[in-house]
Design an enzyme around this catalytic site. Structure first.
Site, PDB file in Angstrom:
ATOM      1  N   GLN A  71       0.224   0.987   9.360  1.00  0.00           N
ATOM      2  CA  GLN A  71       0.198  -0.733   8.616  1.00  0.00           C
ATOM      3  C   GLN A  71       1.125  -0.932   9.710  1.00  0.00           C
ATOM      4  O   GLN A  71       2.155  -1.074   9.826  1.00  0.00           O
ATOM      5  CB  GLN A  71      -0.767  -0.723   7.619  1.00  0.00           C
ATOM      6  N   HIS A  72       0.461  -2.768   9.740  1.00  0.00           N
ATOM      7  CA  HIS A  72       2.073  -3.458  10.234  1.00  0.00           C
ATOM      8  C   HIS A  72       2.549  -3.507  11.328  1.00  0.00           C
ATOM      9  O   HIS A  72       3.143  -4.883  11.969  1.00  0.00           O
ATOM     10  CB  HIS A  72       3.328  -3.358   8.415  1.00  0.00           C
ATOM     11  N   ASP A 226      -4.172   3.028   7.609  1.00  0.00           N
ATOM     12  CA  ASP A 226      -4.239   4.592   7.354  1.00  0.00           C
ATOM     13  C   ASP A 226      -4.844   4.576   5.614  1.00  0.00           C
ATOM     14  O   ASP A 226      -5.764   5.416   5.220  1.00  0.00           O
ATOM     15  CB  ASP A 226      -2.465   5.091   7.165  1.00  0.00           C
TER      16      ASP A 226
HETATM   17  O1  LIG Z   1       3.078   0.173   5.326  1.00  0.00           O
HETATM   18  C1  LIG Z   1       2.019   0.872   4.838  1.00  0.00           C
HETATM   19  C2  LIG Z   1       1.473   0.666   3.787  1.00  0.00           C
HETATM   20  O2  LIG Z   1       1.220  -0.494   3.321  1.00  0.00           O
HETATM   21  C3  LIG Z   1       2.540   2.191   5.388  1.00  0.00           C
HETATM   22  O3  LIG Z   1       1.216   3.113   4.476  1.00  0.00           O
HETATM   23  C4  LIG Z   1       2.480   3.017   6.719  1.00  0.00           C
HETATM   24  O4  LIG Z   1       0.560   2.242   6.859  1.00  0.00           O
HETATM   25  C5  LIG Z   1       2.279   3.821   7.047  1.00  0.00           C
HETATM   26  O5  LIG Z   1       2.399   5.113   6.792  1.00  0.00           O
HETATM   27  P1  LIG Z   1       2.466   6.925   6.465  1.00  0.00           P
HETATM   28  O6  LIG Z   1       2.545   7.207   8.552  1.00  0.00           O
HETATM   29  O7  LIG Z   1       3.871   7.100   5.732  1.00  0.00           O
HETATM   30  O8  LIG Z   1       1.247   7.393   5.729  1.00  0.00           O
END
Ligand SMILES: O=C(CO)[C@@H](O)[C@H](O)COP(=O)(O)O
Ligand SMILES: Nc1ncnc2c1ncn2[C@@H]1O[C@H](COP(=O)(O)OP(=O)(O)O)[C@@H](O)[C@H]1O
Length: 467
Positions: A71-72, A226
């Protein structure tokens, strides 16, 4: 049998699963690594996705595809659709100062929580846009559209016809900091406050709405962040909590109403079914285990055996795991720390135990923050690469004080995306009844509140990264 595919473009790699749309049975899969770093050219994700698709036998026979992803991340595009600069990822903390500026300008943390469900921290896209405006004004001026990693990959799969064909979904839009889960709409005023001007934003599709087709003719789903994709794969319902131990450590739960936590510990995201996904996220999870294994000169299995051979609480040795700074709690410049070192606990086993416990205690704090928002917690599911550690599986129930359900190891984000693809292909009102959670192995252990107490006693005593 119709086939569908799901993608997880995560921090560390691209994963593709091809599944039978009706039964959910796994047919083929593939994966490819991403480069390290918190500022990454999105083309690397595209290249890794192509390799993962090839390893999964291609997608020519697949009827629908959905993309889930980290995300983000800020994917800034110019008017011709080219990437303006490397994407800043969710775990890049350079926009921590921009977050503080934005909080002040809107009237404080609660004003943000009420507006978009979350208080800005460096992870959220909105703060990255403000950083871009301040640090790279020429790049900011060229930004014609802003997408997230999963939006950009969906767009590339569709042939990237024009910026107005970008699409996203509620779950990932809710992590930008300029989409309101209450109004289900963009807050363009907040986008402009951050970037200094308006820009094209992806159209937000409903949970099973198909926006586009891939160049090969498959339906393309809205995709998902995700964590929302993993929740869809697990079939989480009220009372269920998912703890994901990947690069990020995430505690999330399904809620029928949006949350607005002014303390900033819980971000008020949307889910992939039309409900909400309050979530607490740390920057330090599986890589704490990677780092501890590296320090001890062992592999993951070795780290796990060492940790399980030491007593609960590691005889007072406590590792505060802020190795990458931290997001929850918001300490972007913190470093990790080791406390309570005594002759009796200076063994590899004690250090391994302290690393596992410290990482889990930070997540247990996240679980408490969710409970403080009124989230009902009855069942806890453990997923992500770190859930493959036997020590994590056995120590987690004692730290969380709850039985821990560990579904069969798998790619739950990619599976959730595949389930979404099957949903839109079916045209049904509900997602197909695939069930991963049913196959979970349950771990139980007596609660060890003393482990959390000794962690809480030193949690604030961390170092600060040199300027
Ligand atoms: O920033 C967040 C949720 O807000 C993280 O969950 C990212 O979405 C990355 O996830 P992974 O790649 O570590 O699973
Ligand atoms: N058996 C294991 N024990 C502990 N950690 C593991 C194990 N297997 C994989 N990992 C860790 O899991 C992480 C990858 O998990 P994943 O959920 O795919 O991460 P991400 O979604 O952030 O890319 C890596 O840091 C890897 O070292």
């Amino acid at each position: 049998m119709p086939l569908v595919a799901g993608v997880d473009s995560s921090t560390q790699s691209s994963k593709v699963v091809v599944r039978d749309a009706e039964t959910g049975a796994l047919v083929r899969s593939g994966r490819a690594a991403h480069p390290d770093g918190t500022s990454v050219d999105p083309r690397h994700w595209w290249d890794a996705l192509q390799s993962a698709i090839q390893e999964a036998g291609g997608l020519d026979d697949v009827e629908a595809v959905s993309v889930g992803g980290q995300q983000h991340g800020m994917v800034a595009l110019d008017a011709s659709g080219e990437v303006v600069r490397d994407a800043l990822l969710w775990n890049d903390t350079r926009s921590a100062g921009a977050a503080l500026d934005l909080i002040d300008e809107l009237g404080g943390p609660q004003a943000w929580a009420d507006a978009v469900g979350s208080v800005p921290v460096a992870s959220l896209t909105v703060t990255k846009l403000r950083w871009l405006r301040d640090a790279e004004p020429d790049n900011a001026a060229r930004v014609a559209a802003v997408a997230l990693p999963h939006d950009w990959l969906t767009w590339r799969l569709s042939g990237a016809a024009g910026l107005d064909t970008l699409v996203t979904d509620r779950s990932d839009a809710s992590g930008t900091g300029y989409w309101s889960p209450v109004d289900e709409g963009y807050r363009r005023d907040l986008l402009e406050l951050a970037l200094g001007h308006d820009a094209q934003l992806p159209r937000v599709l409903g949970p099973s709405e198909s926006g586009l087709r891939s160049s090969a003719g498959a339906l393309l789903g809205p995709g998902a962040g995700d964590n929302a994709a993993a929740a869809l794969a697990l079939g989480l319902g009220p009372g269920d909590v998912a703890v994901s131990i990947g690069t990020s450590g995430v505690v999330s739960a399904i809620s029928s109403a949006p949350t607005a936590d002014g303390s900033g510990l819980v971000t008020g995201f949307a889910d992939a079914t039309g409900a909400f996904l309050p979530l607490a996220c740390t920057l330090n999870a599986s890589r704490v285990l990677d780092a501890a294994a590296r320090m001890l000169g062992v592999d993951h299995a070795g780290l796990s055996s060492l940790a399980l051979s030491a007593p609960a609480g590691a005889e007072g040795l406590v590792l505060v795991p802020y190795l990458e700074g931290e997001r929850t709690p918001n300490k972007p410049d913190a470093t990790g720390a080791l406390h309570g070192i005594r002759l009796a606990n200076t063994t590899p086993a004690h250090l391994a135990r302290a690393a596992v416990e410290g990482m889990l205690c930070a997540l247990a704090d996240g679980l408490d923050a969710l409970k403080a928002q009124g989230v009902d917690v009855r069942r806890l599911f453990l997923v992500g690469g770190g859930a493959q550690s036997q020590a994590v599986r056995e120590i987690a129930p004692s730290v969380f004080g709850l039985p821990v359900h560990v579904p069969t190891p798998g790619e739950y984000v990619a599976d959730g995306a595949a389930r979404q693809a099957a949903w839109l292909l079916s045209g049904a009102a509900e997602p197909p009844a695939w069930s991963a959670a049913a196959a979970a192995e349950v771990h139980e252990a007596p609660a060890t509140p003393e482990v959390r107490e000794q962690y809480a006693a030193v949690r604030e005593l961390t170092g600060v990264r040199p300027a």
